[in-house]
Design an enzyme around this catalytic site. Structure first.
Site, PDB file in Angstrom:
ATOM      1  CE1 TYR A  62      13.980  11.590   1.636  1.00 45.95           C
ATOM      2  CE2 TYR A  62      11.915  12.736   1.678  1.00 45.95           C
ATOM      3  CZ  TYR A  62      13.112  12.472   0.795  1.00 45.95           C
ATOM      4  OH  TYR A  62      13.401  13.131  -0.158  1.00 45.95           O
ATOM      5  CE  LYS A 252      20.693  -6.848 -15.452  1.00 42.31           C
ATOM      6  NZ  LYS A 252      20.515  -5.554 -14.405  1.00 42.31           N
TER       7      LYS A 252
END
Length: 475
Positions: A62, A252
């Site tokens: 975390y 992408k």
């Protein structure tokens, strides 16, 4: 019953032994990727190095907050990883760290965009983005009209919390209609104009966007998710000279893991604090540091000469595909492409994008139905979107994309034959695909072609299913 101490320690059991069912499904997906032609413009194949980061011990940590300002202890290593990612992100786009900052914590592109809106706009402020049927993205603001309910419907959260007015491409040219954008903006007076797209085969006129924004007191945000890799390589114009904020995904054309980044100008307007606060604690919890590590190692690759050659080849391959399809008598939106994708208008053939997507799926060719200029609905689009990044990663070049165009031509011809039998309904058309001999023969050709190229991220020789025809039907 065994005590806790006596129970078997399963923390080092591999997935294939821990959960054979899930392991098998992952192996099936590996097989599908290897033997298929991946032409979805928003997808790519990432590297083994990135996958190692995603599966690393960083997933355990975390790290709420920013480097050196965390809400938990034990982040001395994570801080270095996140700062390394920030440094490489600025280097990848040639940005001066005194003038630009970057937040690398967004989980993906949509959260990145909404964090910008949350940080820099007030509820019900006005936004203008490219219309979804014109190739825009849902997060740029989109409404539709429900005939059943006789009401306007806000499809994206952007349109729920902000007032959006789209701009569009010209129905004849397929290019963004900047003149209409200028006229509409002068009346609508948006607080922000969003450049960027998910299905537009051209580069953008940032100078014109800037002029329109300045004339109306609007911020200019660029969502470069689709073309961020081409921009980093200098193969498309940079938005950083003229935009106030730039967002991107990283998976992408950038070829990294699925994540997002927000770049912002450092000036008297205080974007840095506003955007960082919007990411956390306003919208997200702890950042996914395993993703951030994956982004960092991919950005190291982006800075190499080899990545520039890759980006150049992506453009060459998209153009080769567009030119070949055009030579076969098909129509490309805007007449071609100058980036990584092609929009193929199937209306002249009497086919819908939905039917063409389905027959391609049956032949192991993956692309997506998409609106093209002149369409009124995103539900029944008249074309398909085809992208070059993923198969360029697999070392395909222009001649290979010309062969892919021939496969697509064969799909179209088979589809027209099936449509004569099925009629207009999609479900009747799909019912004829199963067991069709022509589709099966094309699928085999596609499988043999695809499996002749290297596969990033994993070695096909180590897969459970190595038959180019795919896993047995009982798998």
């Amino acid at each position: 019953m065994a005590t806790f101490k006596e129970q078997e320690f399963r923390g080092l059991v591999p997935l294939k032994d821990h959960d054979p069912e899930l392991f098998d499904l992952i192996e099936q997906e590996k097989s599908r990727q290897w033997r298929s032609l991946e032409l979805i413009a928003s997808e790519n194949f990432t590297s083994r190095a990135v996958i190692e980061c995603l599966g690393s011990a960083l997933t355990n940590k975390y790290a709420e907050g920013l480097p050196h300002a965390r809400y938990y202890g034990g982040n001395e290593v994570v801080d270095q990883i996140e700062e390394l990612c920030q440094k490489r992100a600025l280097q990848a786009y040639g940005l001066d760290p005194e003038k630009w900052g970057v937040n690398v914590q967004p989980y993906s592109g949509s959260p990145a965009n909404f964090a910008v809106y949350t940080g820099l706009l007030k509820p019900h402020d006005r936004i203008m983005g490219l219309d979804l049927p014109s190739g825009g993205h849902l997060t740029h603001g989109f409404y539709t009209y429900s005939k059943k309910e006789n009401t306007r419907k806000a499809v994206s959260a952007t349109s729920v919390y902000f007032e959006s007015l789209p701009y569009r491409v010209h129905p004849e040219t397929g290019y963004i209609d900047y003149d209409q954008l200028e006229r509409d903006a002068s009346l609508f007076k948006p607080a922000m104009i969003v450049a960027g797209f998910s299905a537009y085969p051209r580069d953008l006129d940032y100078e014109r966007f800037r002029q329109i924004c300045d004339a109306n007191g609007a911020l200019l945000m660029m969502d470069m998710a689709h073309i961020s890799g081409l921009i980093a390589a200098g193969e498309l114009k940079s938005p950083f000279d003229l935009c106030d904020v730039v967002t991107t995904t990283t998976h992408k054309s950038l070829r990294g893991p699925r994540a997002g980044m927000i770049f912002f100008r450092k000036d008297e307007r205080g974007f840095e604090g506003k955007i960082n606060q919007a990411v956390f604690p306003a919208l997200q919890g702890g950042p996914h540091e395993h993703q951030i590590a994956g982004v960092a190692t991919q950005l190291k690759e982006v800075l190499t000469p080899e990545f520039k050659v890759y980006a150049q080849q992506v453009k060459k391959n998209a153009q080769a595909l567009a030119n070949k399809l055009t030579s076969l008598g098909y129509s490309m939106a805007s007449g071609g492409t100058e980036n990584h994708l092609v929009l193929w208008d199937l209306k002249p053939q009497g086919l819908t994008g939905s039917k063409f997507e389905k027959i391609c799926d049956a032949a192991c060719i993956t692309l997506n139905k998409n609106c093209v200029p002149g369409d009124r609905s995103a539900v029944t689009p008249g074309g398909v979107r085809i992208g070059a990044p993923a198969l360029t990663t697999r070392k395909m070049v222009e001649a290979d994309f010309e062969q892919i165009a021939m496969f697509l031509d064969e799909c179209a011809k088979i589809a027209l034959k099936l449509q004569e039998k099925s009629g207009p309904k999609l479900k009747d058309f799909v019912a004829l695909l199963d067991g069709n001999e022509e589709v099966a023969a094309l699928k085999k050709k596609v499988n043999d072609f695809a499996t002749s190229f290297p596969m990033p991220g994993f070695d096909p020789k180590e897969m459970k299913y190595q038959d180019p025809s795919g896993p047995p039907s009982s798998a």
